[in-house]
Design an enzyme around this catalytic site. Structure first.
Site, PDB file in Angstrom:
ATOM      1  CG  ASP A 242     -12.745 -68.659 -60.326  1.00  0.00           C
ATOM      2  OD1 ASP A 242     -12.839 -69.301 -59.326  1.00  0.00           O
ATOM      3  OD2 ASP A 242     -13.563 -68.834 -61.970  1.00  0.00           O
TER       4      ASP A 242
ATOM      5  CG  ASN B  99     -15.199 -74.229 -54.167  1.00  0.00           C
ATOM      6  OD1 ASN B  99     -14.363 -73.125 -53.812  1.00  0.00           O
ATOM      7  ND2 ASN B  99     -14.515 -74.785 -54.883  1.00  0.00           N
TER       8      ASN B  99
ATOM      9  CG  ASP C  49     -17.617 -71.242 -58.285  1.00  0.00           C
ATOM     10  OD1 ASP C  49     -18.029 -71.177 -59.187  1.00  0.00           O
ATOM     11  OD2 ASP C  49     -16.060 -70.640 -57.765  1.00  0.00           O
TER      12      ASP C  49
ATOM     13  CG  HIS D 139     -17.278 -68.145 -63.428  1.00  0.00           C
ATOM     14  ND1 HIS D 139     -18.253 -68.436 -63.733  1.00  0.00           N
ATOM     15  CD2 HIS D 139     -16.985 -68.613 -62.156  1.00  0.00           C
ATOM     16  CE1 HIS D 139     -18.209 -70.041 -63.173  1.00  0.00           C
ATOM     17  NE2 HIS D 139     -17.573 -70.265 -61.768  1.00  0.00           N
TER      18      HIS D 139
ATOM     19  CG  HIS E 149     -12.760 -70.844 -55.241  1.00  0.00           C
ATOM     20  ND1 HIS E 149     -13.297 -71.546 -55.233  1.00  0.00           N
ATOM     21  CD2 HIS E 149     -12.615 -70.099 -56.702  1.00  0.00           C
ATOM     22  CE1 HIS E 149     -14.204 -71.289 -55.853  1.00  0.00           C
ATOM     23  NE2 HIS E 149     -13.698 -70.760 -57.170  1.00  0.00           N
ATOM     24  CG  LEU E 150      -9.616 -67.615 -49.372  1.00  0.00           C
ATOM     25  CD1 LEU E 150     -10.201 -65.741 -47.921  1.00  0.00           C
ATOM     26  CD2 LEU E 150      -8.545 -66.061 -49.745  1.00  0.00           C
TER      27      LEU E 150
END
Ligand code: DOR
Ligand code: ZN
Length: 433
Positions: free
Chosen positions: A303, A90, A150, A230, A58-59
């Site tokens: 994650d 997301n 996600d 995950h 997640h960036l």
């Protein structure tokens, strides 16, 4: 472009080799004498791996640049030994159009530390109602192949079937966050003895397992590719074993935190231990390690989920789920999988580089050093004990659940496109193309 000579590296934990890199490419591997004009990296005692590839990062850009940006996440990735990361959809706005995925892609190119491969959303706005423009994202400059909602589960079975059918045309894959929402309303941590003691609503293992079983059946029915994000329970490992033995195209990932930590940490009420899916029990941890060693779980993905201190340091119930992972993943896998004798360094290369590159279709990554291969490589010192200090992490967020834990292996050098992004443990300027 500088030519580099890596001297005395332990290739995949096996034989000692020198590697000559020129013009972004590996030229020679073997015993190589002095090369005037090449800069030397002394890799004595260090393990040489293909550059790591993270399928689940997640960036936060666009939208939450206070928690992470494409550039800051890229730097954390390079420090962690990665040469490519797949950026989850997301964001705000959601990466559900060609425009947003192209923006994330070009921010990654501009940062120049790793390849940032955007993941596209499956449904518009992650709302689970209508399919996003999967084809437009696939044919965009970002060439999206992995699609995921996600953070949310694609819980509608018909929509999941349509998504699997749609991506088949361009060999895409749907990466599912497996969580039946009707079973997890209000859930705060794993449903079990700890949740009962704390009086908090639990997150039952069956909420994950039911979706994995359903989606494996759908993937088999459609003849398309499913990737399970995950995986966190022992029961999920059994379902994946069944899905694979049925011959269906199903892959799965496990996160470092699920390989090391348990729900017992929730008794601290410290939200740094809150994550989705939640930390489970020791028998789940043991089953995940065994499943990863066996190959039922294909890969390790981080994650990596940055949250600002303002957002994360509040009461448990109000805190967003998520943990940092990029800078600690290799060390945690070293501790939980290599030091325990479950896999060797070649096994790490398989699970953190070759297979994730193959699942994501990242052709320039996941290759062992050999003449002609793009020089995306990582050097690991397997005897450099270090203690995780949140203040020493490179990005703006501090939410690592590994703080205070000592890890015995550390990434010292990362080569991206033939230039070091990390050298002697520190970031370089990056290898701008
Ligand atoms: O813990 C999590 N955090 N799990 C997810 O699925 C999403 C992620 C996030 O975006 O923070
Ligand atoms: Zn998720």
């Amino acid at each position: 472009m500088t030519s580099w000579l890596i001297k005395g590296a332990n290739l995949l934990g096996r034989e000692t080799v020198d590697v000559l890199i020129d013009d972004g490419t590996v030229r020679e591997v073997g015993a190589i004498g002095a090369r005037p004009g090449s800069r030397v990296v002394d890799a004595d005692g260090q393990v040489l791996l293909p550059g790591l590839v993270d399928l689940h990062t997640h960036l936060r850009e666009p939208g939450r640049e206070d928690a992470e940006t494409v550039a800051s996440g890229s730097r954390a990735a390079a420090l962690g030994g990665y040469t490519a990361v797949c950026a989850m959809a997301n964001t705000d706005p959601v990466a559900d159009t060609a425009g947003v995925v192209e923006q994330v892609y070009s921010l990654g190119q501009a940062a120049g530390y790793v390849d940032v491969q955007p993941i596209g959303a499956v449904t518009v706005g992650l709302a689970g109602q209508r399919l996003a423009e999967l084809g437009a994202m696939a044919s965009s400059a970002a060439k999206v192949r992995v699609f995921s909602d996600d953070g949310h589960c694609v819980s509608d079975a018909r929509l999941m079937r349509r998504a699997l059918e749609y991506v088949k045309a361009f060999d895409g894959v749907i990466a599912q966050h497996a969580q039946e929402p009707s079973l997890t309303a209000g859930a705060q941590l794993h449903e079990g003895a700890v949740a009962a003691k704390l009086g908090l609503t639990g997150w039952p293992a069956v909420a994950e397992e039911a979706i994995i079983a359903r989606d494996a059946l759908l993937a088999g029915h459609v003849g398309s590719r499913l990737h399970v994000c995950h995986v966190s329970t022992a029961g999920s490992v059994d379902i994946l074993r069944w899905a694979k033995s049925s011959g269906w195209n199903v892959t799965a990932e496990v996160c470092p935190h699920h390989l090391l930590l348990t729900d017992a940490l929730a008794t601290t009420y410290d939200p740094v231990y809150k994550v989705n899916p939640p930390l489970r029990t020791q028998s789940d941890v043991d089953a995940l390690r065994a499943g990863l060693a066996e190959g039922v779980i294909d890969i390790v993905a981080t994650d990596h989920a940055p949250h600002t201190t303002e957002d994360k340091e509040c009461e448990w119930a109000a805190a967003p789920p998520g943990m940092l992972g990029l800078e600690t993943a290799l060390g945690v896998v070293g501790e939980t999988m290599v030091a325990t004798g479950l896999i060797d360094w070649d096994g790490v290369a398989e699970r953190m580089s070759r297979r994730p590159a193959r699942i994501a279709g990242l052709d320039r990554h996941g290759h062992d050093p050999a003449p002609g291969v793009t020089a995306n490589l990582t050097l690991v010192d397997p005897g450099a004990a270090w203690t995780v200090d949140p203040a020493a992490l490179s990005g703006p967020s501090r939410n690592t659940p590994f703080r205070g834990i000592t890890l015995s292996s550390k990434v010292t050098t990362t080569f991206f496109n033939g230039q070091p992004t990390v050298l002697e443990g520190a970031l370089t300027e990056g290898s701008k193309r």
